[in-house]
Design a protein around this motif. Structure first.
Motif, short mmCIF file in Angstrom:
data_model
loop_
_atom_site.label_atom_id
_atom_site.label_comp_id
_atom_site.label_asym_id
_atom_site.label_seq_id
_atom_site.Cartn_x
_atom_site.Cartn_y
_atom_site.Cartn_z
N LEU A 1 0.65 -1.42 0.35
CA LEU A 1 -0.12 0.26 -0.12
C LEU A 1 0.95 1.76 -0.11
O LEU A 1 0.33 2.47 -0.56
N LYS A 2 2.20 1.37 0.68
CA LYS A 2 2.90 2.54 0.72
C LYS A 2 3.30 2.74 -0.17
O LYS A 2 3.10 2.20 -1.69
N TRP A 3 2.94 4.62 -0.82
CA TRP A 3 3.24 5.35 -1.99
C TRP A 3 1.90 4.66 -3.09
O TRP A 3 1.91 5.45 -4.44
N ARG A 4 0.86 4.59 -2.82
CA ARG A 4 -0.11 4.40 -3.12
C ARG A 4 -1.02 5.96 -3.23
O ARG A 4 -1.11 6.21 -2.35
N PRO A 5 -2.06 6.44 -4.65
CA PRO A 5 -2.38 7.54 -4.67
C PRO A 5 -3.22 7.60 -3.48
O PRO A 5 -4.00 8.88 -3.27
N GLY A 6 -3.76 6.86 -3.58
CA GLY A 6 -4.77 7.13 -2.12
C GLY A 6 -4.26 6.79 -0.41
O GLY A 6 -5.41 6.68 -0.05
N ILE A 7 -3.73 6.73 -0.81
CA ILE A 7 -3.26 6.31 1.27
C ILE A 7 -2.38 7.49 1.39
O ILE A 7 -1.14 8.46 0.57
N PRO A 8 -2.23 7.79 2.60
CA PRO A 8 -1.03 9.06 3.70
C PRO A 8 0.07 8.49 3.06
O PRO A 8 1.04 7.63 3.08
N ASN A 9 0.52 9.49 2.89
CA ASN A 9 1.83 9.54 2.63
C ASN A 9 2.99 8.85 3.83
O ASN A 9 2.36 8.67 4.74
#
Length: 646
Positions: free
Chosen positions: A133-141
């Motif tokens: 999930l890291k760095w996915r557009p819908g995920i927090p930085n």
């Protein structure tokens, strides 16, 4: 695309008008397919009434051997528990072998939980989930406090060690081999090293499948020649799948006996990533067709369909009769196994061709975030902000008096002749083939089309509904797992259009059952084998039956006897009795829904914050890419500060 963009997250409830929505359960989301009417309800209210499901744990111990994939594992599981084994349940896949799977492999596993009869399948979130999930557009930085808050919550979404399950099945991962189906149901499956069995629990069903597939008992699986290969579908069209297939195809050529070999990526981003790695060149050099992303031959869309009697090695999820084309014959398997069949022209143990290595590779995050400007359109950027993306207050809701809704009429009793059709696993494609699902016309045209016609297209005079006694029967008596397969509501509409008001069966597929109740078709589960036998006997004799929803009975009033009693969840029963509409019911509790939305936004702010970026995914991706290039604490001049702040 939901997982790729980060809109699929642990703990969310995700629904879609597609039975394989269960794919998202790989992230620890509660994800399941719904029918057309339920889609309407979700779009109107953002809610969905749901009944509690039984908890079913499938524990996979040990580890999968080299060359064995999650597709082999799920086919092995379905072969063990059968296609009705998970009916009425939510399956949790757990154990050491599951924990070692990649996210792509977990998605394939949960994708086919529906083929085991379950409402959904899921895997508990872990570090593998977070890394994906890291760095996915819908995920927090990943450097933000909101990421740390979200990650802590996600990792808490695990079953307790002492959790009680309604059902537990244990699988030895070391015993799983490459699996291939031989029949017309995913449960008709054996290892590639085996032969088609000689004996079956359901002898008539097995013989019907063998006749359709043009095979015989005892046939060696590796002696079966194939005509077409399809590598794709929402089960097996991810980058990891294409890498595994390319490993087999590299340096080889599609067999001369294979008419077509298609490779269809699951999304535009998967296609671009595969081309960046040169996988498309491997397939093209070997003689495969490299296609645009889509469903393609999975369900015989457009011209991508099997011809009559063509045999296909397919990575899709269903091998029902006529699923990939009229009289087409489908064998389900993993991408590597399908590639092996392509280059040999027959079903082949892929382990004889390659020494399987890891098909996963480190994520190229920078490439993912540098979204191709030419292959993405800007339509999403035109989506306006909507109050449902943020906290909802009661002042934003709509009064029920301003909405006019139609609903099915209430039903208390159904009386009449019952038509016997006791075949097991009659799927939605058999109830109404896909070619009759291209409109929303609610008629009986096409009902049981393949079953009621002979191969030459003429009517089968022996089919039960062609008999004068049953031509106007309002009750259908079916076999177990009736309505398995697709979430398409057309199957229910077709039954009603043909005059049926009630279906009696030992068990139903969950989505079909819900669709039936939503549309006012009475589904009656008779779990007693002796009662079911008695009902079927009376149907075959043309006896008039009364199905009484008020008393929850099936009666033979001519004899004055109660043939069977049945149970139904009270909420569902009341809906049928009153003909009430779900949206009207939901509007009665709109204040509670609004209060929940406020609380949800406070507890899980990253959900709404991420949803806002659906307006311009590329803008969000560019901001994340800027952050990665600048490093922790740095910001590149000109970067979008709103996106970076989140």
């Amino acid at each position: 695309m939901g997982p790729e963009l980060g809109f699929t997250q642990p703990g969310l409830t995700i629904v879609c008008g597609d039975s394989h929505t269960s794919t998202h359960g790989a992230f620890g989301a509660l994800a399941f397919g719904i029918g057309t009417s339920e889609v309407e309800h979700v779009l109107a209210t953002q809610t969905l009434p749901a009944a509690r499901r039984s908890n079913f744990k499938i524990q996979v111990d040990g580890e999968l051997r080299s060359g064995i994939t999650s597709k082999d594992l799920i086919l092995y599981i379905i072969g063990a528990i059968k296609t009705s084994g998970g009916t009425g349940t939510a399956i949790e896949f757990a154990g050491p072998a599951i924990e070692k799977l990649s996210m792509e492999a977990r998605m394939a596993l949960c994708n086919m939980a529906i083929e085991a009869g379950a409402k959904t399948g899921l895997v508990a979130p872990d570090q593998t989930t977070l890394d994906y999930l890291k760095w996915r557009p819908g995920i927090p930085n990943p450097e933000s406090d909101e990421w740390r808050l979200a990650a802590r919550h996600w990792l808490s979404l695990r079953s307790d060690n002492n959790a009680v399950f309604d059902k537990i099945v244990r699988i030895d991962g070391d015993s799983v081999e490459p699996m291939v189906t031989w029949g017309t149901s995913p449960e008709q499956v054996v290892p590639i090293s085996a032969n088609i069995p000689q004996r079956f629990d359901d002898e008539s069903g097995a013989q019907r499948a063998l006749d359709y597939m043009g095979l015989s008992r005892g046939t060696r699986m590796q002696d079966i020649e194939i005509d077409v290969v399809f590598i794709g579908s929402c089960t097996n069209s991810r980058l990891e799948d294409l890498r595994a297939a390319a490993q087999v195809a590299k340096g080889r050529t599609v067999s001369s006996r294979v008419k077509r070999a298609l490779v269809v990526p699951g999304s535009g981003s998967v296609r671009r990533a595969a081309e960046k790695e040169g996988l498309h060149r491997v397939f093209l050099d070997a003689g495969f067709q490299w296609r645009e992303a889509g469903c393609s031959m999975c369900c015989g869309l457009n011209e991508d369909a099997l011809g009559a009697l063509e045999r296909c090695a397919s990575t899709s999820n269903r091998n029902f009769e006529n699923r990939q084309g009229a009289q087409g014959r489908t064998h389900l398997m993993s991408p590597a196994m399908a590639a092996a069949a392509a280059v040999t022209g027959r079903l082949t143990d892929v382990r004889d061709l390659v020494q399987a290595g890891p098909s996963s590779a480190p994520r190229d995050v920078d490439f993912e975030l540098a979204m191709d400007q030419d292959t993405n359109n800007d339509s999403a950027a035109q989506v306006a902000d909507h109050h449902l993306l943020g906290p909802v207050s009661s002042s934003t809701t709509t009064s029920s008096s301003s909405i006019q809704l139609s609903s099915p009429r209430g039903i208390q009793r159904v009386s009449g002749i019952a038509a016997p059709l006791p075949r097991a696993n009659i799927d939605t494609d058999a109830i109404l083939p896909v070619q009759f699902c291209k409109s929303i016309e609610r008629s009986g045209a096409g009902l049981f089309h393949a079953i009621r016609h002979l191969p030459d297209g003429s009517k089968d005079p022996s089919f039960i509904l062609h008999q004068p006694t049953y031509a106007s029967a309002p009750i259908l008596v079916a076999g177990p797992n009736f309505g398995c397969g697709s979430s398409r509501e057309h199957a229910v509409w077709a039954l009603q259009g043909a005059g049926f008001a009630c279906v009696i069966a030992p068990s139903f597929a969950d989505i079909f059952y819900n669709n039936a109740i939503t549309n006012g078709l009475l589904p009656v589960r008779i779990t007693s084998e002796s009662a079911m036998t008695s009902i079927l006997g009376r149907a075959e004799r043309g006896v008039t039956l009364v199905v009484d929803l008020v008393e929850k009975q099936v009666r033979d009033e001519a004899e004055g006897v109660v043939v069977a009693e049945f149970e139904m969840e009270e909420y569902q029963r009341q809906r049928l009795l009153t003909g009430s509409d779900r949206i009207t019911e939901t509007l009665q509790v709109v204040e509670s829904i609004a209060a929940f939305e406020v609380e949800r936004h406070q507890r899980f702010p990253w959900v709404d914050d991420g949803a806002r970026f659906v307006k311009d995914v590329r803008k969000r991706a560019r901001a994340l890419l800027s952050l990665r290039k600048a490093g922790v604490g740095g910001v590149i001049a000109g970067a979008d500060h709103e996106a970076l702040k989140w």
